[in-house]
Design a protein around this motif. Structure first.
Motif, PDB file in Angstrom:
ATOM      1  N   GLY A 183       0.780  -1.184  -0.042  1.00 52.56           N
ATOM      2  CA  GLY A 183      -0.107   0.046  -0.036  1.00 52.56           C
ATOM      3  C   GLY A 183       0.801   1.322   0.217  1.00 52.56           C
ATOM      4  N   CYS A 184       0.555   2.028  -0.824  1.00 48.28           N
ATOM      5  CA  CYS A 184       1.235   3.313  -1.073  1.00 48.28           C
ATOM      6  C   CYS A 184       0.227   4.642  -0.578  1.00 48.28           C
ATOM      7  CB  CYS A 184       1.836   3.465  -2.265  1.00 48.28           C
ATOM      8  SG  CYS A 184       0.634   3.274  -3.582  1.00 48.28           S
ATOM      9  N   GLY A 185      -0.542   4.840  -0.092  1.00 49.72           N
ATOM     10  CA  GLY A 185      -1.333   6.123   0.688  1.00 49.72           C
ATOM     11  C   GLY A 185      -0.532   6.689   1.648  1.00 49.72           C
ATOM     12  N   ASN A 186      -1.367   7.495   2.200  1.00 53.37           N
ATOM     13  CA  ASN A 186      -0.673   8.480   3.174  1.00 53.37           C
ATOM     14  C   ASN A 186      -0.241   7.489   4.377  1.00 53.37           C
ATOM     15  OD1 ASN A 186      -0.629  11.287   2.633  1.00 53.37           O
ATOM     16  ND2 ASN A 186      -2.853  10.724   2.490  1.00 53.37           N
ATOM     17  N   SER A 187      -1.045   6.430   4.736  1.00 59.36           N
ATOM     18  CA  SER A 187      -0.507   5.597   5.880  1.00 59.36           C
ATOM     19  C   SER A 187       0.532   4.660   5.503  1.00 59.36           C
ATOM     20  CB  SER A 187      -1.634   4.645   6.153  1.00 59.36           C
ATOM     21  OG  SER A 187      -2.650   5.367   6.847  1.00 59.36           O
ATOM     22  N   GLY A 188       0.834   4.292   3.959  1.00 57.90           N
ATOM     23  CA  GLY A 188       2.031   3.418   3.592  1.00 57.90           C
ATOM     24  C   GLY A 188       2.852   4.079   3.474  1.00 57.90           C
ATOM     25  N   MET A 189       3.210   5.329   2.832  1.00 58.63           N
ATOM     26  CA  MET A 189       4.191   6.199   3.000  1.00 58.63           C
ATOM     27  C   MET A 189       4.972   6.561   4.215  1.00 58.63           C
ATOM     28  SD  MET A 189       5.171   7.270  -0.280  1.00 58.63           S
ATOM     29  CE  MET A 189       4.579   7.782  -2.113  1.00 58.63           C
ATOM     30  N   GLU A 190       3.951   6.922   5.408  1.00 60.72           N
ATOM     31  CA  GLU A 190       4.257   7.096   6.527  1.00 60.72           C
ATOM     32  C   GLU A 190       4.863   6.078   7.271  1.00 60.72           C
ATOM     33  OE1 GLU A 190       2.370  10.120   8.935  1.00 60.72           O
ATOM     34  OE2 GLU A 190       1.621  11.196   7.436  1.00 60.72           O
ATOM     35  N   VAL A 191       4.347   5.264   7.102  1.00 60.13           N
ATOM     36  CA  VAL A 191       5.093   3.790   7.767  1.00 60.13           C
ATOM     37  C   VAL A 191       6.456   3.415   7.271  1.00 60.13           C
ATOM     38  CG1 VAL A 191       4.564   1.291   7.947  1.00 60.13           C
ATOM     39  CG2 VAL A 191       2.782   2.789   8.443  1.00 60.13           C
ATOM     40  N   CYS A 192       6.431   3.506   6.083  1.00 55.19           N
ATOM     41  CA  CYS A 192       7.756   3.438   5.437  1.00 55.19           C
ATOM     42  C   CYS A 192       8.734   4.451   5.874  1.00 55.19           C
ATOM     43  CB  CYS A 192       7.877   3.502   3.908  1.00 55.19           C
ATOM     44  SG  CYS A 192       7.057   2.202   3.041  1.00 55.19           S
ATOM     45  N   LEU A 193       8.579   5.648   5.939  1.00 54.09           N
ATOM     46  CA  LEU A 193       9.337   6.697   6.392  1.00 54.09           C
ATOM     47  C   LEU A 193       9.766   6.363   7.941  1.00 54.09           C
ATOM     48  CD1 LEU A 193      10.651   9.407   6.011  1.00 54.09           C
ATOM     49  CD2 LEU A 193       8.671  10.474   6.856  1.00 54.09           C
ATOM     50  N   MET A 204       7.958  -0.904  -0.520  1.00 54.85           N
ATOM     51  CA  MET A 204       6.653  -0.394  -0.702  1.00 54.85           C
ATOM     52  C   MET A 204       6.102  -0.735  -2.044  1.00 54.85           C
ATOM     53  SD  MET A 204       5.142   3.425  -0.365  1.00 54.85           S
ATOM     54  CE  MET A 204       6.082   4.066  -1.898  1.00 54.85           C
ATOM     55  N   VAL A 205       4.648  -1.468  -2.179  1.00 60.05           N
ATOM     56  CA  VAL A 205       3.988  -2.327  -3.107  1.00 60.05           C
ATOM     57  C   VAL A 205       3.398  -0.857  -3.774  1.00 60.05           C
ATOM     58  CG1 VAL A 205       2.481  -3.791  -4.047  1.00 60.05           C
ATOM     59  CG2 VAL A 205       4.288  -4.306  -2.156  1.00 60.05           C
ATOM     60  N   GLY A 273     -12.942   9.804  -4.359  1.00 62.85           N
ATOM     61  CA  GLY A 273     -12.809   9.783  -3.165  1.00 62.85           C
ATOM     62  C   GLY A 273     -11.232   9.243  -2.748  1.00 62.85           C
ATOM     63  N   LYS A 274     -10.401   9.191  -3.947  1.00 62.66           N
ATOM     64  CA  LYS A 274      -8.873   8.721  -3.690  1.00 62.66           C
ATOM     65  C   LYS A 274      -8.157   9.975  -3.394  1.00 62.66           C
ATOM     66  CE  LYS A 274      -5.253   6.002  -6.060  1.00 62.66           C
ATOM     67  NZ  LYS A 274      -5.134   5.062  -6.925  1.00 62.66           N
ATOM     68  N   THR A 275      -7.718   9.942  -2.136  1.00 61.71           N
ATOM     69  CA  THR A 275      -6.807  11.154  -1.661  1.00 61.71           C
ATOM     70  C   THR A 275      -5.441  10.983  -2.195  1.00 61.71           C
ATOM     71  OG1 THR A 275      -8.127  11.118   0.393  1.00 61.71           O
ATOM     72  CG2 THR A 275      -6.090  12.411   0.589  1.00 61.71           C
ATOM     73  N   PRO A 276      -4.923  12.291  -2.669  1.00 61.05           N
ATOM     74  CA  PRO A 276      -3.425  12.447  -2.938  1.00 61.05           C
ATOM     75  C   PRO A 276      -2.469  12.158  -1.704  1.00 61.05           C
ATOM     76  CG  PRO A 276      -4.754  14.579  -3.393  1.00 61.05           C
ATOM     77  CD  PRO A 276      -5.655  13.563  -2.771  1.00 61.05           C
ATOM     78  N   VAL A 277      -1.326  11.759  -1.941  1.00 56.84           N
ATOM     79  CA  VAL A 277      -0.472  11.660  -0.720  1.00 56.84           C
ATOM     80  C   VAL A 277      -0.035  12.865  -0.543  1.00 56.84           C
ATOM     81  CG1 VAL A 277       1.703  10.425   0.018  1.00 56.84           C
ATOM     82  CG2 VAL A 277      -0.153   9.182  -1.230  1.00 56.84           C
ATOM     83  N   LEU A 278       0.177  13.248   0.978  1.00 57.82           N
ATOM     84  CA  LEU A 278       0.929  14.547   0.919  1.00 57.82           C
ATOM     85  C   LEU A 278       2.225  14.048   1.532  1.00 57.82           C
ATOM     86  CD1 LEU A 278      -1.855  16.695   2.661  1.00 57.82           C
ATOM     87  CD2 LEU A 278      -1.212  16.677   0.235  1.00 57.82           C
ATOM     88  N   ASP A 279       3.153  14.559   0.852  1.00 60.46           N
ATOM     89  CA  ASP A 279       4.489  14.215   1.332  1.00 60.46           C
ATOM     90  C   ASP A 279       5.049  14.696   2.501  1.00 60.46           C
ATOM     91  OD1 ASP A 279       7.117  12.483   0.869  1.00 60.46           O
ATOM     92  OD2 ASP A 279       7.913  14.449   0.293  1.00 60.46           O
ATOM     93  N   VAL A 280       5.591  13.754   3.530  1.00 65.47           N
ATOM     94  CA  VAL A 280       6.198  14.873   4.758  1.00 65.47           C
ATOM     95  C   VAL A 280       7.724  14.219   4.803  1.00 65.47           C
ATOM     96  CG1 VAL A 280       4.122  15.071   5.968  1.00 65.47           C
ATOM     97  CG2 VAL A 280       5.356  12.718   6.170  1.00 65.47           C
ATOM     98  N   GLY A 281       8.178  13.708   3.776  1.00 63.10           N
ATOM     99  CA  GLY A 281       9.627  13.293   3.540  1.00 63.10           C
ATOM    100  C   GLY A 281       9.768  11.849   3.154  1.00 63.10           C
ATOM    101  N   ALA A 282       8.873  11.034   2.831  1.00 62.86           N
ATOM    102  CA  ALA A 282       9.084   9.964   2.287  1.00 62.86           C
ATOM    103  C   ALA A 282       9.856   9.935   0.865  1.00 62.86           C
ATOM    104  CB  ALA A 282       7.650   8.938   2.056  1.00 62.86           C
ATOM    105  N   ILE A 283       9.625  10.868  -0.032  1.00 63.85           N
ATOM    106  CA  ILE A 283       9.777  10.991  -1.271  1.00 63.85           C
ATOM    107  C   ILE A 283      11.533  10.972  -1.194  1.00 63.85           C
ATOM    108  CG2 ILE A 283      10.247  12.423  -3.506  1.00 63.85           C
ATOM    109  CD1 ILE A 283       7.639  10.926  -3.301  1.00 63.85           C
TER     110      ILE A 283
END
Length: 410
Positions: A183-193, A204-205, A273-283
């Protein structure tokens, strides 16, 4: 005709609406009603307010939008809170909110069934302990009531730990491990970070195209910039400007395996309803290779995963960042207003009111801003009906003051 709701318990009549769920949605409706002197009863299946926030979120979580977009009706966040309040700050705000409006949910009450009795014109709501009855039912369980666990071939054969993000707290539990994050939504990105900060090695898939936007641009929130521009410019033009700014800030995400959808971020959000990912450092961690992007999983093996591109890798843990779903179909006996997925059939902004005194809040796919919008409307509508039956408790109640109070928060 007999009903399974006809149990030994004497029904408890509520002279106001029954609200199912003590999260921000249910509390917002109850507060707006309380402000007008209208009583209500909140039934909550857990032992606390905002259980999703208290029990199913990771430690480093912060609000993704600035606090003024996440305020509940009639009460601002404390001025001392930062622009993006932390999990604990948000929980303290929720608890203060309930205290201010004297909201006391009935905890540990799981709604097993709710149905409308056509003959009496009354809703009957059965929990494991009691039956509650009322002319009004507010479904406030929201779109994030239950974790979604995908049916991935071989998942049950994996020998390592498999958890959903609802059970994830901190990357400290995964230090120095190879972790597959599905998963690569906001939760997936932040968990990876978060995993990277504990020297884990997250993969990350990414199955589908997604928009990634910087959370802030020029010291302002991307969301705030978009909302301001939409007052003056067409949606498609605002989307194009956002993407131009995002590409200049983050670069072309396609080269990292994060392809953008053809539809713009705001248009896609409104349509699906698909929310854009708001990057907080994962990129930046993806750029450096500390977070690795993989294609879709074909099959989970005992010690890892096979991917659709033919690669096979070993992993020590799997984290499912696969989102949540509504649980309304599990307990609400009503099939004309909700879809089989448990979402209102009528889209925002008109999905808050059903039939026979049925209301919904927290299903807009527009976060806490959408929740506040619907809560105000629901409370105003019920208040008008309640006053016809009970009369106002004071002489200065205005049917529109809830809206004024919400937008001019005193």
């Amino acid at each position: 005709m007999s009903s399974c709701l006809e149990v030994e318990h004497s029904p408890i009549f509520v002279n106001g609406p029954i609200i199912v769920g003590a999260g921000p949605s249910g509390l917002s409706v109850a507060a707006c009603l309380s402000n007008q002197g209208v009583p209500s009863v909140i039934l909550e299946r857990t032992n606390c307010l905002a259980s999703l926030w208290q029990k199913r979120t990771y430690d480093r979580l912060k609000l993704h939008l600035p606090k003024h977009y996440c305020e509940l009706p009639l009460m601002k966040f404390p001025k001392k809170f930062p622009r993006y309040p932390s999990k604990q700050q948000f929980i303290s705000y929720i608890e203060s909110y309930a205290a201010r409006f004297n909201i006391k949910p009935v905890f540990n009450q799981t709604v097993e069934k709710a149905e409308f009795d056509v003959v009496s014109g009354i809703w009957k709501v059965k929990t494991q302990d009691s039956v509650y009855t009322s002319k009004w039912l507010v479904v406030a369980t929201g779109e994030n009531a239950e974790p979604v666990v995908p049916d991935i071939p071989g998942l049950k054969n994996f020998t390592g730990p498999v958890i959903h993000t609802s059970a994830y707290k901190s990357g400290s539990e995964f230090s120095n491990r190879m972790v597959l994050v599905v998963g690569c939504g906001n939760s997936g990105m932040e968990v990876c970070l978060d995993l990277c900060r504990y020297n884990a090695l997250p993969h990350m898939v990414v199955r589908n195209p997604l928009h990634v936007l910087p959370r802030d641009l020029f010291g302002l929130s991307s969301f705030g910039i978009a909302m301001t521009l939409l007052k003056w410019l067409p949606l498609k033009l605002v989307d194009n400007l956002l993407l131009l700014l995002a590409n200049s800030s983050l670069g072309n995400t396609d080269r990292f395996g994060l392809q953008r959808p053809k539809t713009g971020p705001i248009e896609l959000k409104n349509a699906t309803g698909k929310t854009p990912v708001l990057d907080v450092g994962a990129i930046s961690f993806i750029q450096s290779g500390q977070i690795r992007v993989t294609q879709a999983v074909k099959e989970i093996t005992k010690k890892g995963a096979k991917f659709v591109d033919g690669q096979e890798m070993e992993f020590e843990s799997i984290i499912l960042a696969t989102g949540y779903k509504s649980n309304v179909p599990d307990w609400l006996e009503e099939d004309s207003f909700f879809t089989k997925e448990g979402m209102p059939k009528t889209p925002f902004p008109n999905g808050w009111k059903g039939y026979n005194g049925l209301y919904t809040v927290g299903f807009t796919r527009r976060g806490l801003l959408g929740t506040a919008f619907d809560a105000v409307k629901i409370a105003e509508d019920i208040t008008g009906q309640w006053m016809k039956s009970n009369g106002p408790l004071c002489g200065n109640i205005c049917s529109s003051c809830i809206i004024h109070l919400h937008f001019n928060k005193s």
